[in-house]
Design a protein around this motif. Structure first.
Motif, PDB file in Angstrom:
ATOM      1  N   GLN A   1     -10.636 -13.091  -7.167  1.00 49.40           N
ATOM      2  CA  GLN A   1     -11.905 -12.385  -7.003  1.00 49.40           C
ATOM      3  C   GLN A   1     -12.870 -12.608  -8.168  1.00 49.40           C
ATOM      4  O   GLN A   1     -14.002 -12.120  -8.126  1.00 49.40           O
ATOM      5  N   LEU A   2     -12.447 -13.342  -9.182  1.00 48.02           N
ATOM      6  CA  LEU A   2     -13.268 -13.511 -10.379  1.00 48.02           C
ATOM      7  C   LEU A   2     -14.093 -14.792 -10.317  1.00 48.02           C
ATOM      8  O   LEU A   2     -13.646 -15.808  -9.777  1.00 48.02           O
ATOM      9  N   PRO A   3     -15.288 -14.774 -10.893  1.00 47.88           N
ATOM     10  CA  PRO A   3     -16.117 -15.989 -10.911  1.00 47.88           C
ATOM     11  C   PRO A   3     -15.505 -17.043 -11.817  1.00 47.88           C
ATOM     12  O   PRO A   3     -14.755 -16.731 -12.750  1.00 47.88           O
ATOM     13  N   LEU A   4     -15.825 -18.292 -11.547  1.00 47.02           N
ATOM     14  CA  LEU A   4     -15.275 -19.404 -12.320  1.00 47.02           C
ATOM     15  C   LEU A   4     -16.375 -20.155 -13.059  1.00 47.02           C
ATOM     16  O   LEU A   4     -17.446 -20.414 -12.510  1.00 47.02           O
ATOM     17  N   ALA A   5     -16.079 -20.516 -14.304  1.00 45.96           N
ATOM     18  CA  ALA A   5     -16.913 -21.464 -15.039  1.00 45.96           C
ATOM     19  C   ALA A   5     -16.527 -22.875 -14.578  1.00 45.96           C
ATOM     20  O   ALA A   5     -15.564 -23.044 -13.816  1.00 45.96           O
ATOM     21  N   PRO A   6     -17.249 -23.905 -15.018  1.00 45.72           N
ATOM     22  CA  PRO A   6     -16.926 -25.266 -14.575  1.00 45.72           C
ATOM     23  C   PRO A   6     -15.469 -25.636 -14.823  1.00 45.72           C
ATOM     24  O   PRO A   6     -14.948 -25.496 -15.929  1.00 45.72           O
ATOM     25  N   PHE A   7     -14.814 -26.095 -13.791  1.00 45.90           N
ATOM     26  CA  PHE A   7     -13.395 -26.455 -13.823  1.00 45.90           C
ATOM     27  C   PHE A   7     -13.185 -27.671 -14.732  1.00 45.90           C
ATOM     28  O   PHE A   7     -13.879 -28.680 -14.620  1.00 45.90           O
ATOM     29  N   ARG A   8     -12.225 -27.560 -15.632  1.00 44.02           N
ATOM     30  CA  ARG A   8     -11.845 -28.609 -16.588  1.00 44.02           C
ATOM     31  C   ARG A   8     -12.986 -29.022 -17.519  1.00 44.02           C
ATOM     32  O   ARG A   8     -12.874 -30.026 -18.216  1.00 44.02           O
ATOM     33  N   ASP A   9     -14.048 -28.255 -17.542  1.00 49.80           N
ATOM     34  CA  ASP A   9     -15.170 -28.557 -18.424  1.00 49.80           C
ATOM     35  C   ASP A   9     -15.558 -27.315 -19.225  1.00 49.80           C
ATOM     36  O   ASP A   9     -16.661 -27.237 -19.751  1.00 49.80           O
ATOM     37  N   SER A  10     -14.653 -26.343 -19.284  1.00 53.67           N
ATOM     38  CA  SER A  10     -14.904 -25.119 -20.039  1.00 53.67           C
ATOM     39  C   SER A  10     -13.569 -24.604 -20.553  1.00 53.67           C
ATOM     40  O   SER A  10     -12.509 -24.941 -20.020  1.00 53.67           O
ATOM     41  N   TYR A  11     -13.628 -23.799 -21.597  1.00 48.14           N
ATOM     42  CA  TYR A  11     -12.418 -23.223 -22.203  1.00 48.14           C
ATOM     43  C   TYR A  11     -12.591 -21.715 -22.273  1.00 48.14           C
ATOM     44  O   TYR A  11     -13.592 -21.219 -22.784  1.00 48.14           O
ATOM     45  N   ALA A  12     -11.626 -20.986 -21.745  1.00 45.42           N
ATOM     46  CA  ALA A  12     -11.594 -19.528 -21.878  1.00 45.42           C
ATOM     47  C   ALA A  12     -10.133 -19.097 -21.878  1.00 45.42           C
ATOM     48  O   ALA A  12      -9.380 -19.409 -20.951  1.00 45.42           O
ATOM     49  N   TYR A  13      -9.751 -18.380 -22.905  1.00 41.24           N
ATOM     50  CA  TYR A  13      -8.355 -17.996 -23.149  1.00 41.24           C
ATOM     51  C   TYR A  13      -7.923 -16.936 -22.138  1.00 41.24           C
ATOM     52  O   TYR A  13      -8.518 -15.862 -22.062  1.00 41.24           O
ATOM     53  N   THR A  14      -6.892 -17.230 -21.362  1.00 46.25           N
ATOM     54  CA  THR A  14      -6.467 -16.297 -20.311  1.00 46.25           C
ATOM     55  C   THR A  14      -4.954 -16.112 -20.316  1.00 46.25           C
ATOM     56  O   THR A  14      -4.207 -17.044 -20.066  1.00 46.25           O
ATOM     57  N   ASN A  15      -4.526 -14.901 -20.600  1.00 41.14           N
ATOM     58  CA  ASN A  15      -3.099 -14.596 -20.557  1.00 41.14           C
ATOM     59  C   ASN A  15      -2.524 -14.774 -19.154  1.00 41.14           C
ATOM     60  O   ASN A  15      -1.436 -15.315 -18.977  1.00 41.14           O
ATOM     61  N   PHE A  16      -3.258 -14.303 -18.160  1.00 46.80           N
ATOM     62  CA  PHE A  16      -2.689 -14.306 -16.816  1.00 46.80           C
ATOM     63  C   PHE A  16      -2.885 -15.640 -16.097  1.00 46.80           C
ATOM     64  O   PHE A  16      -2.134 -15.958 -15.170  1.00 46.80           O
ATOM     65  N   GLY A  17      -3.861 -16.440 -16.523  1.00 51.21           N
ATOM     66  CA  GLY A  17      -3.913 -17.802 -16.013  1.00 51.21           C
ATOM     67  C   GLY A  17      -2.668 -18.557 -16.432  1.00 51.21           C
ATOM     68  O   GLY A  17      -1.983 -19.187 -15.612  1.00 51.21           O
ATOM     69  N   LEU A  18      -2.333 -18.480 -17.717  1.00 56.75           N
ATOM     70  CA  LEU A  18      -1.124 -19.140 -18.213  1.00 56.75           C
ATOM     71  C   LEU A  18       0.123 -18.559 -17.549  1.00 56.75           C
ATOM     72  O   LEU A  18       1.062 -19.293 -17.209  1.00 56.75           O
ATOM     73  N   THR A  19       0.131 -17.256 -17.330  1.00 56.77           N
ATOM     74  CA  THR A  19       1.277 -16.619 -16.680  1.00 56.77           C
ATOM     75  C   THR A  19       1.483 -17.161 -15.267  1.00 56.77           C
ATOM     76  O   THR A  19       2.621 -17.348 -14.819  1.00 56.77           O
ATOM     77  N   ALA A  20       0.383 -17.432 -14.551  1.00 58.55           N
ATOM     78  CA  ALA A  20       0.498 -18.015 -13.213  1.00 58.55           C
ATOM     79  C   ALA A  20       1.185 -19.372 -13.267  1.00 58.55           C
ATOM     80  O   ALA A  20       2.017 -19.698 -12.415  1.00 58.55           O
ATOM     81  N   ALA A  21       0.842 -20.177 -14.284  1.00 56.26           N
ATOM     82  CA  ALA A  21       1.484 -21.483 -14.433  1.00 56.26           C
ATOM     83  C   ALA A  21       2.975 -21.333 -14.686  1.00 56.26           C
ATOM     84  O   ALA A  21       3.804 -22.054 -14.115  1.00 56.26           O
ATOM     85  N   ALA A  22       3.339 -20.385 -15.554  1.00 52.94           N
ATOM     86  CA  ALA A  22       4.760 -20.152 -15.843  1.00 52.94           C
ATOM     87  C   ALA A  22       5.505 -19.683 -14.597  1.00 52.94           C
ATOM     88  O   ALA A  22       6.656 -20.078 -14.355  1.00 52.94           O
ATOM     89  N   GLU A  23       4.863 -18.848 -13.783  1.00 54.82           N
ATOM     90  CA  GLU A  23       5.466 -18.397 -12.535  1.00 54.82           C
ATOM     91  C   GLU A  23       5.727 -19.572 -11.598  1.00 54.82           C
ATOM     92  O   GLU A  23       6.756 -19.620 -10.908  1.00 54.82           O
ATOM     93  N   ALA A  24       4.797 -20.532 -11.560  1.00 55.44           N
ATOM     94  CA  ALA A  24       5.002 -21.711 -10.723  1.00 55.44           C
ATOM     95  C   ALA A  24       6.204 -22.517 -11.207  1.00 55.44           C
ATOM     96  O   ALA A  24       7.018 -23.000 -10.401  1.00 55.44           O
ATOM     97  N   VAL A  25       6.347 -22.661 -12.516  1.00 59.67           N
ATOM     98  CA  VAL A  25       7.473 -23.390 -13.089  1.00 59.67           C
ATOM     99  C   VAL A  25       8.787 -22.665 -12.787  1.00 59.67           C
ATOM    100  O   VAL A  25       9.798 -23.287 -12.427  1.00 59.67           O
ATOM    101  N   ALA A  26       8.776 -21.342 -12.928  1.00 53.15           N
ATOM    102  CA  ALA A  26       9.980 -20.559 -12.653  1.00 53.15           C
ATOM    103  C   ALA A  26      10.361 -20.637 -11.181  1.00 53.15           C
ATOM    104  O   ALA A  26      11.552 -20.734 -10.840  1.00 53.15           O
TER     105      ALA A  26
END
Length: 527
Positions: free
Chosen positions: A194-219
């Motif tokens: 539900q959140l707006p997105l900045a340009p994909f792969r052309d912006s940096y914003a530190y996100t705990n839960f974005g990284l957590t989603a990646a870890a969930e995919a690996v698990a």
């Protein structure tokens, strides 16, 4: 200029930049007194050699530097470890684990690591990449079909690496406030769409839960919870017996450092920080001795005890630039980068630095720093609201290793930055309530359930003419204090709401706007 010349021009420019030349190479005059020229590739050449006894001399000054920082700040406790030559050469504890008991910190005292969990988790991912279970370029939806972002095209493309390098376009710290009000991991991850997105792969914003989603995919690819996977492929093989990604394990440790929050110039153990919802990003607890074992493995390119625990080719992308995290503001300034879970930078000695900090407002400040070219790493763990103390210590140590002296006022730089983060939030902070406020609507008429698709219901209760506010499944009820007309205030302390914060609750018919929850302009609740 033709296309085929570009690679050669780029190579020449790179060599000129690294070697410090300002003209094309020419044949050097012969001299019998000239020093032998190095055959080390220019990108590996530092600006200067290390001083004699660099690491030993730096280690010898640690006791005094730590004590100075404790005296200067009043933080309760700290544990420090240094790794060099494949072994721990320094490990000590200072201060106390809890100001109420006075129990002493030692190198085996368990601290909450906060965001040091990210680089630790990145080595778990690298292990799985080396095993062929996933890749840094594995799309998240291939493992988590339910996961989505607000742009359908980005949803299909976003990868494990995108989320581990904070380049997905999600807003800074997306989902953190949902955690504060009691939502669990799955509920938070599902709301990211539900959140707006900045340009994909052309912006940096530190996100705990974005990284957590990646870890969930690996698990999910591994067929087991992230916490179990981390234990099986990293903690247990490295002998990190005091390390866990579960808050319950931290709570059971007899020798653990309790979090202390900074209030009115002192540190108090007033709150408990359970970070299970963002476990891969902030939920690890460990000791200085245990983290040292992990640092030794990273310095050894994934080797531990003679075995290749993590494939070096799978680990290398995590330790090298993947996104620009700190763009230069002037041409002479060095740029800061983020790898996969690691900060990657260049010191003033032209040496690569790998690092990461961890910070809990409720009582944890941590940092590690690695100088691969010097084969040395240091970790500092504290049990207090972040004040720049661990960052100061590791920076001072890195200066000593590289130059033989501390060359910056690191405490002044870091402390100013962290103190600013303690500033109370809210547009009414520091303001006096109106002396003659306009009356509100009858309190009973304001009570009810106000709905919001992102935050869930906000329940306003009334009893004896007083109003209370509850948001999220956590169950806390915050008193609503009348300010002026149909504007009320509410206050609470959480990981993202420092002491002294004041937020507005504005009633307008069947609409309730909560200032604290309106950062992304989604803080309107409708009855």
């Amino acid at each position: 200029m033709t296309r085929r010349l570009l690679p050669f021009v780029a190579l020449a420019a790179a060599l000129t930049l690294v070697a410090g030349c300002d003209s094309a190479p020419t044949e050097a005059p012969q001299s019998t007194s000239a020093k032998p020229q190095s055959d080390v590739p220019p990108p590996l050449v530092p600006a200067m050699a290390l001083p004699d006894g660099a690491v030993d001399n730096a280690v010898a000054k640690l006791d005094g530097m730590v004590q100075d920082l404790l005296d200067k700040t009043g933080i309760p406790g700290m544990a420090v470890a240094v790794v060099h030559g494949g072994k721990t050469v320094y490990a000590k504890g200072f201060g106390v684990t809890d100001v109420r008991t006075g129990a002493k910190v030692d190198p085996d005292t368990v601290f909450q690591l906060a965001s040091l969990s990210k680089p630790l988790g990145a080595t778990v991912v690298a292990h799985q990449v080396g095993q062929g279970a996933v890749g840094w370029d594995t799309p998240i939806v291939s493992k988590l079909p339910w996961f989505a972002l607000s742009d359908p095209a980005v949803t299909q493309m976003v990868t494990v690496g995108d989320l581990y390098s904070h380049r997905s376009g999600l807003p800074d710290h997306a989902g953190d406030l949902l955690e504060d009000v009691g939502y669990d991991r799955r509920a938070i991850l599902e709301r990211l769409r539900q959140l707006p997105l900045a340009p994909f792969r052309d912006s940096y914003a530190y996100t705990n839960f974005g990284l957590t989603a990646a870890a969930e995919a690996v698990a999910t690819a591994a067929g087991k919870p992230w916490e179990t996977l981390s234990e099986e492929v990293l903690y247990r093989p490295l002998g990190m017996t005091s390390t866990s990604s579960r808050f319950a394990d931290y709570e059971k440790r007899p020798d653990r450092a309790v979090g202390h929050i900074h209030v009115d110039g002192r540190y108090e153990p007033s709150y408990i920080r359970n970070a299970d919802a963002e476990g891969p990003a902030g939920g690890v607890s460990s000791s200085a001795n245990d983290v040292a074992k992990w640092l030794a493995m990273v310095l050894a390119d994934g080797k531990a005890g003679g075995d290749q625990l993590v494939d070096s080719e799978a680990l290398l992308p995590a330790l090298t630039p993947q996104s620009v995290s700190s763009p230069a503001s002037e041409p002479a300034m060095r740029t800061g980068f983020y790898g996969f879970g690691f900060n990657v930078g260049t010191s003033s000695a032209a040496r690569v630095e790998l690092s990461h900090s961890g910070a809990f407002e409720l009582g944890a400040g941590t940092n590690f720093l690695i100088l691969p070219s010097a084969d040395v790493a240091i970790v500092a763990l504290t049990n207090a609201t972040p004040a720049g103390v661990p960052e100061t210590l590791t920076a001072q140590f890195a200066d000593l290793v590289q130059f033989g002296e501390v060359r910056e006022d690191w405490y002044g730089l870091y402390n100013a930055a962290f103190v600013a983060m303690e500033k109370p939030l809210g547009s009414l902070v520091g303001k006096q309530a109106p002396a003659n406020p306009a009356p509100s609507a009858p309190p009973a008429s304001l009570a009810g359930v106000y709905n919001n698709d992102f935050w869930g219901p906000a329940t306003v209760t009334e009893a004896g003419g007083s109003l209370g506010l509850q948001v999220g499944p956590g169950g806390d009820v915050w008193p609503l204090t009348h300010w002026d007309g149909n504007v009320f205030t509410f206050s609470f302390v959480s990981e993202n709401s420092p002491p002294g914060s004041v937020s507005k609750a504005t009633f307008d018919g069947n609409r309730l706007t909560l200032e604290y929850f309106d950062e992304e302009h989604n803080g309107v609740f409708v009855r």
